[in-house]
Design a protein around this motif. Sequence first.
Motif, PDB file in Angstrom:
ATOM      1  N   ASN A 185       0.802  -1.277   0.034  1.00 41.06           N
ATOM      2  CA  ASN A 185      -0.140  -0.083   0.052  1.00 41.06           C
ATOM      3  C   ASN A 185       0.933   1.180  -0.038  1.00 41.06           C
ATOM      4  OD1 ASN A 185      -1.897  -2.002   2.007  1.00 41.06           O
ATOM      5  ND2 ASN A 185      -2.915  -1.081   0.186  1.00 41.06           N
ATOM      6  N   THR A 233      -6.366   7.528 -10.703  1.00 38.98           N
ATOM      7  CA  THR A 233      -6.809   5.965 -10.732  1.00 38.98           C
ATOM      8  C   THR A 233      -6.281   4.985 -11.878  1.00 38.98           C
ATOM      9  OG1 THR A 233      -8.862   6.828  -9.809  1.00 38.98           O
ATOM     10  CG2 THR A 233      -8.974   4.753 -10.704  1.00 38.98           C
ATOM     11  N   PRO A 286      -5.148  -0.198  -3.164  1.00 42.23           N
ATOM     12  CA  PRO A 286      -4.493   1.552  -3.308  1.00 42.23           C
ATOM     13  C   PRO A 286      -3.178   1.605  -2.881  1.00 42.23           C
ATOM     14  CG  PRO A 286      -6.260   1.206  -1.968  1.00 42.23           C
ATOM     15  CD  PRO A 286      -6.214  -0.231  -2.493  1.00 42.23           C
ATOM     16  N   VAL A 296     -11.131   3.528  -0.058  1.00 40.97           N
ATOM     17  CA  VAL A 296     -10.353   3.772  -1.389  1.00 40.97           C
ATOM     18  C   VAL A 296     -10.513   2.878  -2.503  1.00 40.97           C
ATOM     19  CG1 VAL A 296      -8.308   4.498  -2.252  1.00 40.97           C
ATOM     20  CG2 VAL A 296      -8.752   5.157   0.205  1.00 40.97           C
ATOM     21  N   ALA A 333      -6.129   2.810  -6.977  1.00 41.01           N
ATOM     22  CA  ALA A 333      -5.796   4.287  -6.986  1.00 41.01           C
ATOM     23  C   ALA A 333      -4.618   4.416  -6.546  1.00 41.01           C
ATOM     24  CB  ALA A 333      -7.010   4.882  -5.892  1.00 41.01           C
ATOM     25  N   ASP A 334      -3.658   5.358  -6.850  1.00 45.19           N
ATOM     26  CA  ASP A 334      -2.437   5.983  -6.352  1.00 45.19           C
ATOM     27  C   ASP A 334      -2.459   7.413  -5.657  1.00 45.19           C
ATOM     28  OD1 ASP A 334      -1.257   3.680  -7.002  1.00 45.19           O
ATOM     29  OD2 ASP A 334      -0.136   4.590  -8.749  1.00 45.19           O
ATOM     30  N   ALA A 379     -11.084   9.713  -4.360  1.00 50.20           N
ATOM     31  CA  ALA A 379     -10.718   8.224  -4.620  1.00 50.20           C
ATOM     32  C   ALA A 379     -11.834   7.255  -3.893  1.00 50.20           C
ATOM     33  CB  ALA A 379      -9.508   7.970  -4.217  1.00 50.20           C
TER      34      ALA A 379
END
Length: 112
Positions: free
Chosen positions: A6, A35, A42, A76, A80-81, A110
């Motif tokens: 993560n 995304t 995420p 989240v 997603a970043d 997000a």
Amino acid sequence: MLARANRITRGADYKTVVRGGGRCAGAHTVMYVVTTPHMRSPRFGFIVSKRVGSAVVRNTVRRRLKAVCAEALPSVRAGADVVIRALPSSAAAPYRELRAEVVRCLGRRAAA
């Protein structure tokens, strides 16, 4: 704490998120979100510059942000970043305010 899966660890990934991500600004942080189409958990990255304070203060701010993100992780979306840049005011901000700000921005950019 956030597991290795993560966390954003490569500089190129930070650059991609900051330059190409959606932006959400608050009083104490600026959040960038990208995304990706990958179905993975995420990932989060943190930028805490020397303008925030001494090494002790910077690490305290980073630990607080990591705790907030670990708590918000289930909400989240996958792939997603997220990169969170701490502003100098984050050093004096109570945990409650940091949490509210990060959760608000994650909800806007997000949310799953």
